[in-house]
Design an enzyme around this catalytic site. Structure first.
Site, mmCIF file in Angstrom:
data_model
loop_
_atom_site.group_PDB
_atom_site.id
_atom_site.type_symbol
_atom_site.label_atom_id
_atom_site.label_comp_id
_atom_site.label_asym_id
_atom_site.label_seq_id
_atom_site.Cartn_x
_atom_site.Cartn_y
_atom_site.Cartn_z
ATOM 1 C CB SER A 1 3.092 35.779 19.576
ATOM 2 O OG SER A 1 3.384 34.402 20.200
ATOM 3 C CG HIS B 1 5.525 32.050 16.926
ATOM 4 N ND1 HIS B 1 4.197 31.882 17.062
ATOM 5 C CD2 HIS B 1 6.051 32.691 17.646
ATOM 6 C CE1 HIS B 1 3.854 32.476 17.932
ATOM 7 N NE2 HIS B 1 4.852 32.998 18.410
HETATM 8 C C1 GCU Z 1 5.395 31.242 23.913
HETATM 9 C C2 GCU Z 1 4.064 30.828 24.598
HETATM 10 C C3 GCU Z 1 3.006 31.152 23.320
HETATM 11 C C4 GCU Z 1 3.054 32.569 22.848
HETATM 12 C C5 GCU Z 1 4.508 32.923 22.366
HETATM 13 C C6 GCU Z 1 4.736 34.273 22.205
HETATM 14 O O1 GCU Z 1 5.789 30.238 22.938
HETATM 15 O O2 GCU Z 1 4.144 29.385 24.768
HETATM 16 O O3 GCU Z 1 1.921 31.018 24.019
HETATM 17 O O4 GCU Z 1 2.337 33.038 21.935
HETATM 18 O O5 GCU Z 1 5.502 32.501 23.425
HETATM 19 O O6 GCU Z 1 4.113 34.959 22.670
HETATM 20 O O7 GCU Z 1 6.019 34.519 21.446
#
Ligand code: GCU
Length: 422
Positions: free
Chosen positions: A260, A402
């Site tokens: 992420s 995610h």
């Molecule tokens: C949020 C953000 C993303 C990021 C994510 C994370 O969803 O919008 O850009 O990658 O957090 O780091 O978990």
């Protein structure tokens, strides 16, 4: 229709039924990418020499100026202080080392490296290195891990109290790290809490190590200087500096990985620091592997609004103006060439734009081809649980949300084995 629009249309026809059909805005996606093999002044790049001498530095400078910001090359003297070593960690399978790295004589500037190395080895080992979200103690239940004393964004008791990790936080993210699996595969694993480098919060720019980067009298980074991602990536390179001094590690086989926002960070670290031998982006999305001109899922404006501290001041100029950005993120992948890179997406993580993440590998492929290396073979992404990449760019779409999971690690280890361990 121009050729890219036709291509985009064909891709949609091919994949929509498989996994993206539920996302109606895919049909509206249309964009024109900067040509990775043409300089800003229009020169076509046909050789590795021109790529390395002309185009790669040009693209790096464009990212520095407009996206992540430049991180200083200023030489900050490092001091490595061993905090503990145990040769009997993880039921005797691993050696655990904890090393404090001081960045200054002022002892508030430090990061703690947690390192596990397999005991079953007859030579220095390849190592995965990545930052963690919750303090080193979250990566495994091993009670020998020192509990971080730094502020964390989590506050859910009992693992965290007043934004500090408690004993109950030990191992709470062990599924994200799979330390035992990595050790069994013959790799080491190293991690640092990203908050050691800079807290992940708005207006945190002076709360981490970045004040050490300032020139005399400077109070904040200029518009083309580092955001938090630049500072975190800088820290990953400093872990590598340590690794070069540790005879148990093969510092020429260090794989930088991140999930992420920390996937965005791993890509930037690997793009800038050619010493990283392989780079893994797990669900990095916008500002990471995803093509920003697709404007699919998260966009620059949305990200800059929610996380203004991640990227440099200049990046805000591209809010709702993706097409004016002089780079796109396939070029971030291209900066990693000729080293192996693995990009992973998750089917329910549409916010990160799985197709855009895949396509950045596809559009970086011509740079790998300059080196005579195979990247991705088709603009059509594979289905769920069908990893691809028998060349030096790997990709998979995992089923689910995610996250970084044992399935993801299985793919990374399998891919890395082709280069480092077999
Ligand atoms: C949020 C953000 C993303 C990021 C994510 C994370 O969803 O919008 O850009 O990658 O957090 O780091 O978990």
């Amino acid at each position: 229709m121009n050729p890219k629009t036709i291509l985009s249309f064909l891709i949609q026809l091919a994949i929509l039924p498989a996994c993206f059909a539920q996302h109606p805005n895919e049909a509206a996606v249309d964009y024109h990418l900067p040509d990775v093999l043409r300089t800003q002044s229009g020169k076509e790049i046909n050789t590795v020499a021109d790529w390395e001498k002309i185009r790669r530095p040009e693209i790096t400078a464009l990212f520095e100026k407009n996206v992540q910001g430049k991180t200083p090359v200023k030489n900050i003297p490092l001091r490595f202080v061993p905090l503990s070593v145990s040769h009997n960690a993880l039921n005797g399978t691993a050696t655990r080392k904890q090393v404090r790295v001081y960045f200054s004589r002022n002892e508030k500037y430090y990061m703690d490296i947690l390192l596990y190395l397999p005991n079953k080895k007859n030579k220095p080992v390849p190592v995965f290195v990545g930052l963690n979200f919750g303090g080193n103690q979250v990566v495994n239940a091993d009670t020998g891990i020192l509990i971080s004393k730094r502020w964390v964004k989590y506050a859910t008791e009992p693992a965290y109290k007043n934004h500090l990790g408690t004993a109950a936080s030990r191992g709470v993210q062990s599924n994200d790290w799979c330390v035992e699996k990595i050790i069994a595969a013959g790799y080491g694993v190293a991690t640092v809490y990203y908050g050691d480098l800079q807290p992940d919060s708005v207006n945190s720019v002076n709360a981490g190590v970045a004040p050490l980067f300032y020139t005399k009298g400077q109070k904040e980074p200029a518009a083309d200087e580092w955001g938090a991602i630049g500072v975190w990536a800088w820290g990953l390179s400093r872990v590598l500096d340590y690794m070069e001094t540790d005879g148990d590690i093969d510092a020429k086989k260090v794989i930088v990985i991140g999930h992420s926002r920390l996937g965005k960070t791993a890509l930037w670290a690997g793009a800038q620091d050619q010493r990283f031998a392989m780079v893994i982006s797990n669900n990095s999305g916008e500002g990471g592997a995803a093509i920003t001109r697709r404007k699919y899922g998260e966009t620059i404006a949305v990200m800059n609004k929610a996380f203004p501290h991640w990227f440099c001041g200049n990046f805000k100029k591209y809010n709702d103006k993706e097409d004016e950005l002089p780079v796109d993120f396939h070029e971030l992948i291209a900066l990693i060439a000729p080293r192996p890179v693995y990009i992973a997406s998750a089917s329910q993580d549409q916010w990160a734009d799985p197709l855009g993440e895949y396509l950045s590998g596809w559009y970086a492929t011509p740079v790998y081809a300059l080196y005579g290396l195979k990247g991705l073979s088709t603009p059509v992404p594979p289905g769920i649980s069908q990893p691809v990449g028998d060349g030096v760019i790997g990709y998979h779409l995992r089923k689910g949300e995610h996250a970084i999971t044992p399935y993801d690690w299985d793919q990374y280890i399998r891919f890395a084995n082709r280069f480092f361990n077999k």
